[in-house]
Motif scaffolding. Structure first.
Motif, PDB file in Angstrom:
ATOM      1  N   ARG A  46       0.811  -1.379  -0.111  1.00  0.00           N
ATOM      2  CA  ARG A  46      -0.036  -0.012   0.067  1.00  0.00           C
ATOM      3  C   ARG A  46       0.928   1.400  -0.009  1.00  0.00           C
ATOM      4  O   ARG A  46       0.642   2.373  -0.560  1.00  0.00           O
ATOM      5  CB  ARG A  46      -0.920   0.188   1.202  1.00  0.00           C
ATOM      6  CG  ARG A  46      -2.088  -1.022   1.108  1.00  0.00           C
ATOM      7  CD  ARG A  46      -2.921  -1.038   2.422  1.00  0.00           C
ATOM      8  NE  ARG A  46      -3.521   0.252   2.651  1.00  0.00           N
ATOM      9  CZ  ARG A  46      -4.424   0.825   3.448  1.00  0.00           C
ATOM     10  NH1 ARG A  46      -4.419   0.185   4.542  1.00  0.00           N
ATOM     11  NH2 ARG A  46      -5.095   1.956   3.288  1.00  0.00           N
ATOM     12  N   ARG A  60       8.927   1.889   6.741  1.00  0.00           N
ATOM     13  CA  ARG A  60       7.980   0.984   6.980  1.00  0.00           C
ATOM     14  C   ARG A  60       7.249   0.871   5.611  1.00  0.00           C
ATOM     15  O   ARG A  60       6.995   1.672   4.908  1.00  0.00           O
ATOM     16  CB  ARG A  60       6.727   1.781   7.894  1.00  0.00           C
ATOM     17  CG  ARG A  60       7.424   1.990   9.183  1.00  0.00           C
ATOM     18  CD  ARG A  60       6.182   2.523  10.070  1.00  0.00           C
ATOM     19  NE  ARG A  60       5.463   3.822   9.491  1.00  0.00           N
ATOM     20  CZ  ARG A  60       4.238   4.030   9.048  1.00  0.00           C
ATOM     21  NH1 ARG A  60       3.513   2.766   9.215  1.00  0.00           N
ATOM     22  NH2 ARG A  60       3.912   5.377   8.840  1.00  0.00           N
ATOM     23  N   VAL A  62       4.007  -0.802   4.262  1.00  0.00           N
ATOM     24  CA  VAL A  62       2.786  -1.113   4.544  1.00  0.00           C
ATOM     25  C   VAL A  62       2.057  -1.845   3.646  1.00  0.00           C
ATOM     26  O   VAL A  62       1.994  -1.536   2.389  1.00  0.00           O
ATOM     27  CB  VAL A  62       2.049   0.285   4.839  1.00  0.00           C
ATOM     28  CG1 VAL A  62       0.751   0.134   5.539  1.00  0.00           C
ATOM     29  CG2 VAL A  62       2.861   1.156   5.837  1.00  0.00           C
ATOM     30  N   TYR A  63       1.381  -3.163   4.213  1.00  0.00           N
ATOM     31  CA  TYR A  63       0.784  -4.007   3.279  1.00  0.00           C
ATOM     32  C   TYR A  63      -0.581  -4.133   3.607  1.00  0.00           C
ATOM     33  O   TYR A  63      -0.995  -4.278   4.823  1.00  0.00           O
ATOM     34  CB  TYR A  63       1.564  -5.303   3.146  1.00  0.00           C
ATOM     35  CG  TYR A  63       2.869  -5.450   2.526  1.00  0.00           C
ATOM     36  CD1 TYR A  63       2.873  -5.731   1.452  1.00  0.00           C
ATOM     37  CD2 TYR A  63       4.120  -5.166   3.309  1.00  0.00           C
ATOM     38  CE1 TYR A  63       4.318  -5.784   0.645  1.00  0.00           C
ATOM     39  CE2 TYR A  63       5.268  -5.156   2.682  1.00  0.00           C
ATOM     40  CZ  TYR A  63       5.459  -5.458   1.456  1.00  0.00           C
ATOM     41  OH  TYR A  63       6.705  -5.660   0.938  1.00  0.00           O
ATOM     42  N   ASP A  64      -1.649  -4.623   2.781  1.00  0.00           N
ATOM     43  CA  ASP A  64      -2.784  -4.667   2.955  1.00  0.00           C
ATOM     44  C   ASP A  64      -3.169  -6.076   3.608  1.00  0.00           C
ATOM     45  O   ASP A  64      -4.167  -6.379   3.857  1.00  0.00           O
ATOM     46  CB  ASP A  64      -3.742  -3.965   1.843  1.00  0.00           C
ATOM     47  CG  ASP A  64      -3.494  -5.098   0.477  1.00  0.00           C
ATOM     48  OD1 ASP A  64      -2.897  -6.130   0.457  1.00  0.00           O
ATOM     49  OD2 ASP A  64      -4.179  -4.482  -0.583  1.00  0.00           O
ATOM     50  N   GLU A  97       4.998  -3.963   7.650  1.00  0.00           N
ATOM     51  CA  GLU A  97       4.033  -4.006   8.504  1.00  0.00           C
ATOM     52  C   GLU A  97       2.500  -4.329   7.803  1.00  0.00           C
ATOM     53  O   GLU A  97       2.518  -3.880   6.583  1.00  0.00           O
ATOM     54  CB  GLU A  97       3.722  -3.001   9.390  1.00  0.00           C
ATOM     55  CG  GLU A  97       3.426  -1.614   8.492  1.00  0.00           C
ATOM     56  CD  GLU A  97       3.622  -0.476   9.313  1.00  0.00           C
ATOM     57  OE1 GLU A  97       2.387   0.477   9.495  1.00  0.00           O
ATOM     58  OE2 GLU A  97       4.417  -0.200  10.460  1.00  0.00           O
ATOM     59  N   TYR A  98       1.454  -4.788   8.500  1.00  0.00           N
ATOM     60  CA  TYR A  98       0.150  -5.153   8.068  1.00  0.00           C
ATOM     61  C   TYR A  98      -0.725  -4.051   8.464  1.00  0.00           C
ATOM     62  O   TYR A  98      -0.880  -3.725   9.611  1.00  0.00           O
ATOM     63  CB  TYR A  98      -0.474  -6.454   8.675  1.00  0.00           C
ATOM     64  CG  TYR A  98      -1.799  -6.525   8.578  1.00  0.00           C
ATOM     65  CD1 TYR A  98      -2.307  -6.465   7.307  1.00  0.00           C
ATOM     66  CD2 TYR A  98      -2.662  -6.976   9.650  1.00  0.00           C
ATOM     67  CE1 TYR A  98      -3.841  -6.967   6.880  1.00  0.00           C
ATOM     68  CE2 TYR A  98      -3.833  -7.243   9.500  1.00  0.00           C
ATOM     69  CZ  TYR A  98      -4.681  -7.088   8.146  1.00  0.00           C
ATOM     70  OH  TYR A  98      -5.825  -7.289   7.906  1.00  0.00           O
ATOM     71  N   LEU A  99      -1.222  -3.483   7.580  1.00  0.00           N
ATOM     72  CA  LEU A  99      -2.495  -2.435   7.626  1.00  0.00           C
ATOM     73  C   LEU A  99      -3.664  -2.671   6.829  1.00  0.00           C
ATOM     74  O   LEU A  99      -3.491  -2.521   5.602  1.00  0.00           O
ATOM     75  CB  LEU A  99      -1.748  -0.913   7.549  1.00  0.00           C
ATOM     76  CG  LEU A  99      -2.755   0.217   7.877  1.00  0.00           C
ATOM     77  CD1 LEU A  99      -3.007   0.458   9.276  1.00  0.00           C
ATOM     78  CD2 LEU A  99      -2.414   1.418   7.269  1.00  0.00           C
ATOM     79  N   ARG A 105      -4.078   5.076   5.559  1.00  0.00           N
ATOM     80  CA  ARG A 105      -2.576   4.959   5.639  1.00  0.00           C
ATOM     81  C   ARG A 105      -2.356   6.451   6.098  1.00  0.00           C
ATOM     82  O   ARG A 105      -2.963   7.586   5.710  1.00  0.00           O
ATOM     83  CB  ARG A 105      -1.869   4.942   4.331  1.00  0.00           C
ATOM     84  CG  ARG A 105      -2.299   3.695   3.332  1.00  0.00           C
ATOM     85  CD  ARG A 105      -1.874   3.737   2.237  1.00  0.00           C
ATOM     86  NE  ARG A 105      -2.393   4.818   1.430  1.00  0.00           N
ATOM     87  CZ  ARG A 105      -2.482   5.013   0.215  1.00  0.00           C
ATOM     88  NH1 ARG A 105      -1.610   4.495  -0.407  1.00  0.00           N
ATOM     89  NH2 ARG A 105      -3.160   5.992  -0.415  1.00  0.00           N
ATOM     90  N   ARG A 116       2.998   5.487  -2.514  1.00  0.00           N
ATOM     91  CA  ARG A 116       1.817   5.404  -2.165  1.00  0.00           C
ATOM     92  C   ARG A 116       0.745   4.839  -3.452  1.00  0.00           C
ATOM     93  O   ARG A 116       0.984   5.531  -4.562  1.00  0.00           O
ATOM     94  CB  ARG A 116       0.790   6.377  -1.901  1.00  0.00           C
ATOM     95  CG  ARG A 116       1.580   7.100  -0.494  1.00  0.00           C
ATOM     96  CD  ARG A 116       0.883   8.443  -0.047  1.00  0.00           C
ATOM     97  NE  ARG A 116      -0.630   8.542  -0.298  1.00  0.00           N
ATOM     98  CZ  ARG A 116      -1.163   9.440  -0.064  1.00  0.00           C
ATOM     99  NH1 ARG A 116      -0.780  10.517   0.563  1.00  0.00           N
ATOM    100  NH2 ARG A 116      -2.709   9.375  -0.163  1.00  0.00           N
TER     101      ARG A 116
END
Length: 128
Positions: A46, A60, A62-64, A97-99, A105, A116
């Motif tokens: 993400r 970081r 950031v993965y979905d 990390e998982y978000l 975000r 992004r």
């Protein structure tokens, strides 16, 4: 001539570094990430944010979805590419990390967006 190392070491004391110096360091870090991310963006990535802290560059990814072992290896490989752009006095700490998609975000005030992806909530109704 100031080095990026010297400038980043003064990051916590920006009054000691000029605006042009800080912009130069920012550009160097962002360009390093741009190259390091070639062919490394997976569909579940993400965003990527970076935060320089003195001679340490933190990022970081950031993965979905919960990052897979393969995606964690990709983060490690990107970390290797970035560290190769700086001298040995630098340290880097990258994490996956998982978000979930339900959570927006957000970059902290001291973080910079590096990447992004376009997400559904960003599309206007006019483009549908």
């Amino acid at each position: 001539m100031q080095t990026a190392i010297g400038i980043l070491r003064r990051w916590c004391c920006p009054q000691r570094a000029g605006t042009a110096e800080l912009m130069s360091v920012r550009a160097g870090i962002l360009l390093s990430f741009q190259r390091a991310l070639w062919d490394m963006v997976t569909p579940s990535l993400r965003a990527v944010v970076v935060r320089p802290e003195g001679p340490v560059i933190r990022a970081r990814f950031v993965y979905d979805l919960v990052p897979t072992e393969y995606e964690r290896e990709i983060v490690s490989e990107v970390e290797t590419y970035v560290i190769s752009d700086f001298d040995a006095s630098f340290d880097v700490h990258f994490e996956a990390e998982y978000l979930p998609m339900e959570i927006v975000r957000v970059a902290a005030p001291d973080e910079w967006w590096v990447y992004r992806r376009l997400e559904p909530d960003m599309l206007s109704e006019e483009t549908e």
